[in-house]
Motif scaffolding. Sequence first.
Motif, mmCIF file in Angstrom:
data_model
loop_
_atom_site.group_PDB
_atom_site.id
_atom_site.type_symbol
_atom_site.label_atom_id
_atom_site.label_comp_id
_atom_site.label_asym_id
_atom_site.label_seq_id
_atom_site.Cartn_x
_atom_site.Cartn_y
_atom_site.Cartn_z
ATOM 1 N N ALA A 388 0.833 -1.212 0.000
ATOM 2 C CA ALA A 388 0.000 0.000 0.000
ATOM 3 C C ALA A 388 0.862 1.254 0.000
ATOM 4 O O ALA A 388 0.621 2.192 -0.770
ATOM 5 N N LEU A 389 1.882 1.280 0.855
ATOM 6 C CA LEU A 389 2.732 2.462 0.935
ATOM 7 C C LEU A 389 3.575 2.626 -0.318
ATOM 8 O O LEU A 389 3.778 3.753 -0.802
ATOM 9 N N TYR A 390 4.041 1.518 -0.864
ATOM 10 C CA TYR A 390 4.824 1.629 -2.095
ATOM 11 C C TYR A 390 3.928 2.043 -3.262
ATOM 12 O O TYR A 390 4.371 2.726 -4.189
ATOM 13 N N GLY A 391 2.652 1.656 -3.209
ATOM 14 C CA GLY A 391 1.710 2.122 -4.220
ATOM 15 C C GLY A 391 1.548 3.628 -4.189
ATOM 16 O O GLY A 391 1.415 4.274 -5.235
ATOM 17 N N VAL A 392 1.564 4.196 -2.990
ATOM 18 C CA VAL A 392 1.526 5.656 -2.870
ATOM 19 C C VAL A 392 2.748 6.275 -3.525
ATOM 20 O O VAL A 392 2.659 7.264 -4.263
ATOM 21 N N TYR A 393 3.899 5.690 -3.278
ATOM 22 C CA TYR A 393 5.131 6.208 -3.881
ATOM 23 C C TYR A 393 5.071 6.120 -5.411
ATOM 24 O O TYR A 393 5.409 7.083 -6.115
ATOM 25 N N LEU A 394 4.651 4.974 -5.924
ATOM 26 C CA LEU A 394 4.602 4.804 -7.377
ATOM 27 C C LEU A 394 3.642 5.780 -8.039
ATOM 28 O O LEU A 394 3.907 6.278 -9.145
ATOM 29 N N SER A 395 2.511 6.045 -7.388
ATOM 30 C CA SER A 395 1.474 6.866 -8.011
ATOM 31 C C SER A 395 1.659 8.356 -7.789
ATOM 32 O O SER A 395 1.178 9.170 -8.584
ATOM 33 N N MET A 396 2.388 8.746 -6.727
ATOM 34 C CA MET A 396 2.443 10.166 -6.375
ATOM 35 C C MET A 396 3.853 10.761 -6.373
ATOM 36 O O MET A 396 3.995 11.979 -6.418
ATOM 37 N N VAL A 397 4.872 9.928 -6.301
ATOM 38 C CA VAL A 397 6.244 10.430 -6.267
ATOM 39 C C VAL A 397 7.001 10.063 -7.532
ATOM 40 O O VAL A 397 7.613 10.913 -8.173
ATOM 41 N N TRP A 398 6.924 8.791 -7.892
ATOM 42 C CA TRP A 398 7.602 8.319 -9.092
ATOM 43 C C TRP A 398 6.961 8.962 -10.331
ATOM 44 O O TRP A 398 5.739 9.010 -10.446
ATOM 45 N N THR A 399 7.762 9.456 -11.247
ATOM 46 C CA THR A 399 7.240 10.266 -12.358
ATOM 47 C C THR A 399 7.244 9.528 -13.688
ATOM 48 O O THR A 399 7.023 10.135 -14.726
ATOM 49 N N ALA A 400 7.523 8.226 -13.674
ATOM 50 C CA ALA A 400 7.472 7.438 -14.915
ATOM 51 C C ALA A 400 6.449 6.319 -14.741
ATOM 52 O O ALA A 400 5.862 6.150 -13.665
ATOM 53 N N SER A 401 6.225 5.577 -15.797
ATOM 54 C CA SER A 401 5.291 4.461 -15.712
ATOM 55 C C SER A 401 5.783 3.458 -14.673
ATOM 56 O O SER A 401 6.973 3.149 -14.628
ATOM 57 N N PRO A 402 4.900 2.936 -13.811
ATOM 58 C CA PRO A 402 5.344 1.988 -12.784
ATOM 59 C C PRO A 402 5.814 0.667 -13.386
ATOM 60 O O PRO A 402 5.511 0.349 -14.507
#
Length: 402
Positions: A388-402
């Motif tokens: 869940a927390l890594y999903g937040v990072y992927l969707s809101m911090v990471w700026t490329a396709s997951p």
Amino acid sequence: MPPSQTDPDRTETTGLAAVPREQTPATPAPEVPRPGPRAAWPAVALYAGLRLIGIVVAWAFAADQHRSLLKLLGGYDAIWYAGIVQHGYDAAIPVKANGSLATTNLAFFPLFPGLAAVVDPVLPGGADVAGIAISWLAGLAAAWGLFAVGTHLRDRRTGMILAGLWAVLPHGFVESMGYTETLFTALAAWTLYALLRRNWLTAGLLCMLAGLTRPTGSALIAVVGLSALIAVIRRRDGWRPWVAGAISPLGFVAFIAFVGHRLGRADGYFHVQNDAWKMSYDFGQNTIKTTHTLLTKPSALALYVVALVVLVAAALLIILATDRVPWQLTAYSAIILALSFFGDSYYNSKARLLIPAFPLLLPVASGLAKARRPIAVVVLGLLTVVSALYGVYLSMVWTASP
């Protein structure tokens, strides 16, 4: 006749007397339970509940920053699929101002946007919402398929935990986005289940649909084709393996032919992949080089997680190969891993490409099924929090396709 003179082929010795074998009641072989809706609903509910936790956590963080959860779920590749629903496929590869080829939606297979186009007129919100809905429904079908495979090979508890583990992968957030991973995993799981039960026509048809979903459909095509060839050589199941082997690649081949016809060249799809999207295979040189860079220079968290996921996947493949499971599961997982590892671009997407390799989780699910219930609960709970927390990072911090 005294017991000592009894025909040994017609008796078996017990602790008390010699009992005629023909009178001993035969012990029926244990029947593998069918994964019907009544049996599968706890696994599907577990999957849905764990994914819902990830979605709620992402929604809470998004709301705190005044961002739309639907935008997060419908970003990156989901935008391409929504564009296909709205405008169809490109007539040609777009060209940039400098004369080089731009990316094109001709790289995306048609089944997912086709299903979204069917749902779009029914649901409010547009093509992106339709794609998310298809992904969510496919996720439930995939969880059911994973339960079916796990139950068939081990027991119901293993099948249930297998569905739960798949829900809380590090990149589990992708399973809730408008991506094709859930649809392809559902088709792959039910294809492999059909193969295990020697339901050849079902396996062939589902494999054909998987070939219309993602390029990794080639992994299923290889497994179904080889299984059918072995059955034909051994003269098993009559004409059905012939038909399954023949129809399994039709979806994949049809889309390759469509792109070739659209671009006026037989290698059109590979032209799109190599020259527009800059994607090819280099026997893992780029993967190894990038991983080396991660170990020697500071890099983004997402790339370290990708490296860890690929490494763990390789270890799980070795365990799976020694776990006495049908070879089809090992071969399918090995091909998926190879396609991810040997790709020479988009390092950040390698872990996502491994999402459909669900058989790699089977030894873990089997081990947790044998453990005490509190251990399984704690492991699944911890993985849920991390996912869940890594999903937040992927969707809101990471700026490329997951």
